[in-house]
Design a protein around this motif. Structure first.
Motif, PDB file in Angstrom:
ATOM      1  N   GLY A 181      19.078   7.747  -2.038  1.00  0.00           N
ATOM      2  CA  GLY A 181      17.547   7.170  -1.755  1.00  0.00           C
ATOM      3  C   GLY A 181      16.755   8.631  -1.463  1.00  0.00           C
ATOM      4  O   GLY A 181      17.021   9.501  -1.219  1.00  0.00           O
ATOM      5  N   MET A 182      15.361   8.180  -1.499  1.00  0.00           N
ATOM      6  CA  MET A 182      14.184   9.190  -1.414  1.00  0.00           C
ATOM      7  C   MET A 182      13.098   8.553  -0.637  1.00  0.00           C
ATOM      8  O   MET A 182      12.553   7.488  -0.660  1.00  0.00           O
ATOM      9  CB  MET A 182      13.977   9.840  -2.507  1.00  0.00           C
ATOM     10  CG  MET A 182      12.814  10.995  -2.510  1.00  0.00           C
ATOM     11  SD  MET A 182      12.613  11.847  -4.229  1.00  0.00           S
ATOM     12  CE  MET A 182      11.454  10.446  -5.009  1.00  0.00           C
ATOM     13  N   LEU A 183      12.529   9.466   0.395  1.00  0.00           N
ATOM     14  CA  LEU A 183      11.177   9.335   1.006  1.00  0.00           C
ATOM     15  C   LEU A 183      10.688  10.366   0.569  1.00  0.00           C
ATOM     16  O   LEU A 183      10.998  11.809   1.172  1.00  0.00           O
ATOM     17  CB  LEU A 183      11.538   9.036   2.544  1.00  0.00           C
ATOM     18  CG  LEU A 183      12.282   7.682   2.692  1.00  0.00           C
ATOM     19  CD1 LEU A 183      12.616   7.752   4.220  1.00  0.00           C
ATOM     20  CD2 LEU A 183      11.355   6.543   2.407  1.00  0.00           C
ATOM     21  N   GLN A 184       9.191  10.197   0.406  1.00  0.00           N
ATOM     22  CA  GLN A 184       8.069  11.307   0.194  1.00  0.00           C
ATOM     23  C   GLN A 184       6.777  10.888   0.462  1.00  0.00           C
ATOM     24  O   GLN A 184       6.314   9.947   0.729  1.00  0.00           O
ATOM     25  CB  GLN A 184       8.186  11.842  -1.177  1.00  0.00           C
ATOM     26  CG  GLN A 184       7.358  11.217  -2.265  1.00  0.00           C
ATOM     27  CD  GLN A 184       7.555  11.740  -3.583  1.00  0.00           C
ATOM     28  OE1 GLN A 184       8.332  12.552  -4.023  1.00  0.00           O
ATOM     29  NE2 GLN A 184       6.158  11.686  -4.267  1.00  0.00           N
ATOM     30  N   PRO A 191      -6.616   3.846  -3.821  1.00  0.00           N
ATOM     31  CA  PRO A 191      -5.983   3.874  -5.210  1.00  0.00           C
ATOM     32  C   PRO A 191      -5.255   2.693  -5.310  1.00  0.00           C
ATOM     33  O   PRO A 191      -4.561   2.399  -4.128  1.00  0.00           O
ATOM     34  CB  PRO A 191      -5.343   5.203  -5.487  1.00  0.00           C
ATOM     35  CG  PRO A 191      -6.141   6.129  -4.287  1.00  0.00           C
ATOM     36  CD  PRO A 191      -6.471   5.241  -3.156  1.00  0.00           C
ATOM     37  N   GLY A 192      -4.789   2.038  -6.283  1.00  0.00           N
ATOM     38  CA  GLY A 192      -4.040   1.195  -6.381  1.00  0.00           C
ATOM     39  C   GLY A 192      -2.270   1.492  -6.350  1.00  0.00           C
ATOM     40  O   GLY A 192      -2.030   2.501  -6.600  1.00  0.00           O
ATOM     41  N   ASP A 193      -1.825   0.716  -5.409  1.00  0.00           N
ATOM     42  CA  ASP A 193      -0.407   0.821  -5.277  1.00  0.00           C
ATOM     43  C   ASP A 193       0.475   0.985  -6.554  1.00  0.00           C
ATOM     44  O   ASP A 193       0.120   0.153  -7.228  1.00  0.00           O
ATOM     45  CB  ASP A 193       0.358   0.222  -4.130  1.00  0.00           C
ATOM     46  CG  ASP A 193      -0.305   0.201  -2.700  1.00  0.00           C
ATOM     47  OD1 ASP A 193      -1.040   1.500  -2.423  1.00  0.00           O
ATOM     48  OD2 ASP A 193      -0.400  -0.672  -1.871  1.00  0.00           O
ATOM     49  N   TYR A 220       2.722   3.797  -2.036  1.00  0.00           N
ATOM     50  CA  TYR A 220       1.551   3.439  -1.034  1.00  0.00           C
ATOM     51  C   TYR A 220       0.631   4.256  -0.672  1.00  0.00           C
ATOM     52  O   TYR A 220       0.933   5.402  -0.444  1.00  0.00           O
ATOM     53  CB  TYR A 220       2.328   2.757  -0.053  1.00  0.00           C
ATOM     54  CG  TYR A 220       1.333   2.073   0.947  1.00  0.00           C
ATOM     55  CD1 TYR A 220       0.745   0.991   0.564  1.00  0.00           C
ATOM     56  CD2 TYR A 220       0.876   2.668   2.151  1.00  0.00           C
ATOM     57  CE1 TYR A 220      -0.090   0.331   1.719  1.00  0.00           C
ATOM     58  CE2 TYR A 220      -0.067   2.202   3.098  1.00  0.00           C
ATOM     59  CZ  TYR A 220      -0.447   0.973   2.972  1.00  0.00           C
ATOM     60  OH  TYR A 220      -1.354   0.411   3.826  1.00  0.00           O
ATOM     61  N   HIS A 221      -0.706   3.915  -1.081  1.00  0.00           N
ATOM     62  CA  HIS A 221      -1.678   4.868  -0.810  1.00  0.00           C
ATOM     63  C   HIS A 221      -2.349   4.350   0.662  1.00  0.00           C
ATOM     64  O   HIS A 221      -2.851   3.265   0.496  1.00  0.00           O
ATOM     65  CB  HIS A 221      -2.718   4.865  -1.888  1.00  0.00           C
ATOM     66  CG  HIS A 221      -2.274   5.419  -3.170  1.00  0.00           C
ATOM     67  ND1 HIS A 221      -1.990   6.765  -3.341  1.00  0.00           N
ATOM     68  CD2 HIS A 221      -2.137   4.726  -4.222  1.00  0.00           C
ATOM     69  CE1 HIS A 221      -1.488   6.822  -4.646  1.00  0.00           C
ATOM     70  NE2 HIS A 221      -1.513   5.861  -5.309  1.00  0.00           N
ATOM     71  N   ASP A 242      -7.918  12.470   2.090  1.00  0.00           N
ATOM     72  CA  ASP A 242      -7.617  12.917   3.586  1.00  0.00           C
ATOM     73  C   ASP A 242      -6.546  11.785   4.225  1.00  0.00           C
ATOM     74  O   ASP A 242      -6.676  11.915   5.410  1.00  0.00           O
ATOM     75  CB  ASP A 242      -9.261  12.181   4.111  1.00  0.00           C
ATOM     76  CG  ASP A 242     -10.130  13.251   3.844  1.00  0.00           C
ATOM     77  OD1 ASP A 242      -9.963  14.438   3.599  1.00  0.00           O
ATOM     78  OD2 ASP A 242     -11.491  12.756   3.432  1.00  0.00           O
ATOM     79  N   GLN A 243      -6.018  11.074   3.461  1.00  0.00           N
ATOM     80  CA  GLN A 243      -4.852  10.460   3.900  1.00  0.00           C
ATOM     81  C   GLN A 243      -3.683  10.344   3.001  1.00  0.00           C
ATOM     82  O   GLN A 243      -3.862  10.859   1.750  1.00  0.00           O
ATOM     83  CB  GLN A 243      -5.581   8.696   4.131  1.00  0.00           C
ATOM     84  CG  GLN A 243      -6.510   8.390   4.942  1.00  0.00           C
ATOM     85  CD  GLN A 243      -6.204   8.769   6.439  1.00  0.00           C
ATOM     86  OE1 GLN A 243      -4.849   8.792   6.572  1.00  0.00           O
ATOM     87  NE2 GLN A 243      -7.196   9.210   7.252  1.00  0.00           N
ATOM     88  N   PRO A 244      -2.624  10.295   3.387  1.00  0.00           N
ATOM     89  CA  PRO A 244      -1.246  10.537   2.487  1.00  0.00           C
ATOM     90  C   PRO A 244      -0.976   9.196   1.688  1.00  0.00           C
ATOM     91  O   PRO A 244      -1.460   8.255   1.851  1.00  0.00           O
ATOM     92  CB  PRO A 244      -0.327  10.529   3.634  1.00  0.00           C
ATOM     93  CG  PRO A 244      -0.730   9.710   4.954  1.00  0.00           C
ATOM     94  CD  PRO A 244      -2.109   9.857   4.894  1.00  0.00           C
ATOM     95  N   SER A 245      -0.138   9.690   0.685  1.00  0.00           N
ATOM     96  CA  SER A 245       0.471   8.690  -0.201  1.00  0.00           C
ATOM     97  C   SER A 245       1.884   8.680   0.043  1.00  0.00           C
ATOM     98  O   SER A 245       2.620   9.781   0.004  1.00  0.00           O
ATOM     99  CB  SER A 245       0.166   8.850  -1.817  1.00  0.00           C
ATOM    100  OG  SER A 245      -1.392   8.666  -1.832  1.00  0.00           O
ATOM    101  N   LEU A 246       2.426   7.521   0.186  1.00  0.00           N
ATOM    102  CA  LEU A 246       3.834   7.435   0.575  1.00  0.00           C
ATOM    103  C   LEU A 246       4.875   6.804  -0.398  1.00  0.00           C
ATOM    104  O   LEU A 246       4.359   5.876  -1.111  1.00  0.00           O
ATOM    105  CB  LEU A 246       3.942   6.899   1.948  1.00  0.00           C
ATOM    106  CG  LEU A 246       3.196   7.015   3.062  1.00  0.00           C
ATOM    107  CD1 LEU A 246       3.044   6.238   4.148  1.00  0.00           C
ATOM    108  CD2 LEU A 246       3.376   8.374   3.700  1.00  0.00           C
TER     109      LEU A 246
END
Length: 278
Positions: A124-127, A178-180, A169-170, A142-146
């Motif tokens: 499994g991976m989380l980034q 932006p579109g997930d 997920y943005h 200015d905000q993360p993408s997960l």
């Protein structure tokens, strides 16, 4: 005591298993996630160049990445991209260069089963991106993408398979989102000839990549001229001229595109990577 040829056969199998254990690590596709981890105390140094096109837009990216094995199965990585974007606007050609958002990732290989000449594993991976904003030579948000993902694979002496599922997920950034994206991938790998430790290893991969992209949003309203469903085929080759050095290259080719509204179709994406393990 032994039948003629038994001992040489056993020695050959042992040498093949050793070659597999040392040289097959990190033999993985280039456009998808895998279960691979560098191992406790080991570093993977990874440099990747990407060229993507969509209509009049061009994007070139040079990414430097380092991955460290905290344990045999737990790894942490950091990547920093340098981006060049080209496009056509009403005012003519527009070119932007700068530093993209760095990415931090954690991978956990939670299942690992070794059999003679073959290995099965899952991870499994989380980034998350580290938002640095734009301006002053930066092309960030200015905000993360997960991103969260799962991968499973089989590695053998002569053939491989990999499957994965990932969701990106943005977080909304000043009203823009932006579109997930949902990624589903499968790959088959083939080593035509088993080679010795000092010989150049060659593996061919073929990926099938599915992407579902949701509409982008502006101030909570959907942009209906964005997103869609895409299917790509990606032929690749991996060359390992030395035991701990790998060169990989591939091209992702769209074969099915179902676009929302009015937008340019996606074109091919080229990747070239060089990876070393220490």
């Amino acid at each position: 005591m032994f039948k003629h040829g038994f001992v040489p056969t056993i020695m050959t199998l042992l040498l093949m298993s050793l070659a597999y254990a040392l040289s097959a690590a990190a033999h993985e596709p280039i456009f998808m996630m895998s279960h691979e981890a560098p191992g406790k105390g080991a570093f993977d140094i990874h440099t990747e160049m990407t060229h993507a096109r969509q209509g009049d837009k061009r994007e070139f990216e040079l990414e430097a990445e380092i991955t460290y094995g905290l344990t045999r199965d737990l790894a942490v990585g950091l990547s920093i991209p340098f981006v060049r974007e080209e496009g056509i606007t009403s005012g003519g050609q527009k070119v932007e260069n700068g530093l993209g958002d760095p990415t931090v990732r954690f991978k956990w290989r939670f299942w690992d089963k070794d059999l003679p000449g073959v290995k099965y594993a899952a991870a499994g991976m989380l980034q998350s991106t580290v938002p640095i904003g734009d301006g002053d030579g930066r092309l960030g948000r200015d905000q993360p993408s997960l991103l969260a993902g799962l991968a499973h694979g089989r590695e053998g002496l002569h053939w491989y398979y990999f499957v994965d599922a990932r969701y990106l997920y943005h977080v909304e950034d000043n009203g823009a989102k932006p579109g997930d994206r949902l990624f589903l991938d499968v790959a088959y790998g083939l080593r035509p000839k088993l080679r010795g430790l000092e010989e150049t290893d060659v593996v061919f991969f073929l990926e099938l990549n599915y992407l579902h992209e949701r509409n982008a949003e502006i101030n909570g309203a959907a942009n209906h001229n964005s997103g869609g469903d895409f299917l790509f085929i990606s032929p690749e080759v991996l060359i390992a001229p030395a035991n701990r050095v790998m060169v990989r290259t591939g091209v992702q080719i769209p074969i099915v595109q179902s676009l929302n509204g009015r937008q340019e179709p996606k074109d091919f994406t080229l990747k070239f990577t060089v990876e070393s393990r220490f």
